[in-house]
Design a protein around this motif. Structure first.
Motif, PDB file in Angstrom:
ATOM      1  N   GLU A   1     -10.611   3.255  -7.048  1.00 27.78           N
ATOM      2  CA  GLU A   1     -11.238   3.781  -5.697  1.00 27.78           C
ATOM      3  C   GLU A   1     -12.415   4.731  -6.242  1.00 27.78           C
ATOM      4  O   GLU A   1     -13.707   4.489  -5.690  1.00 27.78           O
ATOM      5  CB  GLU A   1      -9.978   5.331  -5.112  1.00 27.78           C
TER       6      GLU A   1
ATOM      7  N   GLY B   1      -5.673   2.049  -9.313  1.00 24.93           N
ATOM      8  CA  GLY B   1      -6.418   2.523  -7.978  1.00 24.93           C
ATOM      9  C   GLY B   1      -7.142   3.880  -8.411  1.00 24.93           C
ATOM     10  O   GLY B   1      -8.024   3.583  -7.326  1.00 24.93           O
ATOM     11  N   ARG B   2      -7.103   4.517  -8.902  1.00 25.23           N
ATOM     12  CA  ARG B   2      -7.771   5.371  -9.398  1.00 25.23           C
ATOM     13  C   ARG B   2      -9.208   5.114  -9.142  1.00 25.23           C
ATOM     14  O   ARG B   2     -10.083   5.220  -8.348  1.00 25.23           O
ATOM     15  CB  ARG B   2      -6.831   6.451 -10.093  1.00 25.23           C
TER      16      ARG B   2
ATOM     17  N   HIS C   1       1.146  -1.196  -0.603  1.00 26.17           N
ATOM     18  CA  HIS C   1       0.263   0.332   0.002  1.00 26.17           C
ATOM     19  C   HIS C   1       0.982   0.883  -0.103  1.00 26.17           C
ATOM     20  O   HIS C   1       1.678   1.387   0.435  1.00 26.17           O
ATOM     21  CB  HIS C   1      -1.073   0.065   1.549  1.00 26.17           C
TER      22      HIS C   1
ATOM     23  N   ASP D   1      -0.279   1.533 -11.642  1.00 27.44           N
ATOM     24  CA  ASP D   1      -0.691   0.254 -10.776  1.00 27.44           C
ATOM     25  C   ASP D   1      -1.768   2.136 -10.088  1.00 27.44           C
ATOM     26  O   ASP D   1      -2.493   2.038  -9.628  1.00 27.44           O
ATOM     27  CB  ASP D   1       0.273   0.380  -9.568  1.00 27.44           C
ATOM     28  N   ILE D   2      -0.734   3.519 -10.515  1.00 31.02           N
ATOM     29  CA  ILE D   2      -1.312   4.656  -9.871  1.00 31.02           C
ATOM     30  C   ILE D   2      -3.151   4.572 -10.766  1.00 31.02           C
ATOM     31  O   ILE D   2      -4.033   4.505  -9.363  1.00 31.02           O
ATOM     32  CB  ILE D   2      -1.158   6.104  -9.732  1.00 31.02           C
TER      33      ILE D   2
ATOM     34  N   VAL E   1      -3.437   8.878  -4.807  1.00 30.29           N
ATOM     35  CA  VAL E   1      -5.475   8.346  -5.067  1.00 30.29           C
ATOM     36  C   VAL E   1      -5.189   8.838  -3.324  1.00 30.29           C
ATOM     37  O   VAL E   1      -4.602   8.307  -2.196  1.00 30.29           O
ATOM     38  CB  VAL E   1      -4.883   7.050  -5.279  1.00 30.29           C
TER      39      VAL E   1
ATOM     40  N   TYR F   1      -2.508   3.648  -3.464  1.00 25.31           N
ATOM     41  CA  TYR F   1      -2.760   2.513  -3.930  1.00 25.31           C
ATOM     42  C   TYR F   1      -1.700   1.772  -3.336  1.00 25.31           C
ATOM     43  O   TYR F   1      -1.223   1.822  -3.511  1.00 25.31           O
ATOM     44  CB  TYR F   1      -2.685   3.284  -5.869  1.00 25.31           C
TER      45      TYR F   1
END
Length: 344
Positions: A247, A243-244, A189, A239-240, A194, A198
């Motif tokens: 969410e 993750g965004r 993590h 990956d960012i 984010v 992320y």
């Protein structure tokens, strides 16, 4: 035979009957709890309270340690894991080959996400050329194809790189504590970019079945995850951005720490975490404080990143082909191992 002898004999028989009844009752309780787990081909049916009750029964059972070990292993094995491994054609005979000969086949189903003209049963060919700046599109195509073709074939989906080493059994053990029908994802993590942070793409991250449904249905299909130019992440890292989008699609982060607060997913090789030879950024980016030395990594570690092919073979041999006499029976069955009651 004297009256006292008869009474003693009856008492002995009665004691054996009671013991047999108690043993049978305990086994029935275990099977009843075990029955909460979905059969092969179905999603896991448990919720948090089911897991908690099951743990109480298991950890307080009077059966032998070996029997509890066997029952827990059988339960964990039922978690269906689909693994997506990001690779390139030039790495098929090196990185991907090492992964394929070690941990990939321990997944219930695995695919190499690749841009290639080759046809293989374990290839998920996506029409996105190899380019670091296009990884987010490559993985989006992969997730959409999995959603269309394999959504009913897994409980959890792992995304990893071809230089990631994954201990699949430990991953399944962690995932067993979660309900695949609830949205969630976990990994190493990072607390950046984010709101909820992320997961490191290289260390590998896991999305629940419901989480992937949300990602595609609420995120991609609703057009709420379109890429934007960002000063803090100009290349739109895969990956960012994943993750965004997770969410935005209502998929929360689940913790992957063990009960002692140690990491299970790792963004670098084992030796770098052990010796503290890590890049400085990670100490401020990580959601949880970075530990070095033997406290760097959970006993039930799940992944390491930037692992070279030779090191992948080495790790695999030490884990699966080497036994330390007297330490073979090392499953901590007497109590919880992960912080599965925490959802961040």
């Amino acid at each position: 035979m004297t009256d006292s002898a008869v009474r003693a004999g009856r008492c002995q028989v009665h004691s054996k009957t009671v013991l047999s009844f108690v043993s049978a009752l305990m086994i029935l309780l275990l099977y009843a709890a075990y029955g909460h787990i979905g059969k092969a081909g179905n999603h896991l049916k448990t919720d948090y309270m089911d897991r908690e009750q099951w743990n109480k029964v298991m950890y307080n059972a009077t059966e032998s340690h070996a029997m509890k070990q066997k029952q827990m292993a059988a339960a964990v094995k039922k978690v269906r894991l689909l693994c997506l491994i990001l690779t390139m054609e030039k790495d098929l005979n090196t990185k991907a080959a090492a992964v394929n000969k070690t941990w990939a086949t321990r997944c219930d189903k695995h695919f190499y996400v690749i841009y290639s003209t080759q046809k293989r049963h374990d290839f998920l060919n996506v029409a996105v050329p190899d380019d670091r700046h296009k990884l987010v599109f490559k993985m989006r195509k992969a997730y959409e194809e999995v959603y269309q073709k394999y959504i009913n074939d897994f409980d959890f989906l792992l995304k990893a790189d071809d230089d990631t080493y994954v201990i699949v059994e430990n991953l399944k053990y962690l995932l067993w504590h979660h309900d695949a029908n609830k949205p969630g994802y976990l990994g190493f993590h990072f607390n950046k970019f984010v709101n909820s942070g992320y997961m490191s793409g290289g260390a590998g991250y896991v999305i629940s079945n419901r989480g992937l449904r949300n990602l595609v249905e609420r995120g991609y299909q609703n057009g709420v995850c379109e890429l934007q130019k960002r000063k803090d992440d100009p290349e739109n890292s895969e990956d960012i951005e994943t993750g965004r989008c997770l969410e935005t699609a209502g998929v929360p982060v689940w913790t992957s720490l063990d009960l002692h607060g140690r990491e299970t997913f790792h963004a670098y090789p084992l030796e770098r975490h052990l010796f503290g030879n890590l890049p400085q950024y990670i100490y401020s980016w990580a959601k949880h404080p970075i530990r070095n030395g033997k406290e760097c990594c959970s006993r039930y570690a799940i992944s390491y990143h930037y692992v070279k092919p030779d090191a992948i073979y080495f790790l695999h041999h030490m884990l699966y082909e080497t036994t330390v006499f007297g330490l073979a029976d090392n499953l901590e069955i007497n109590g919880p191992v992960f912080k599965f009651d925490r959802i961040e």
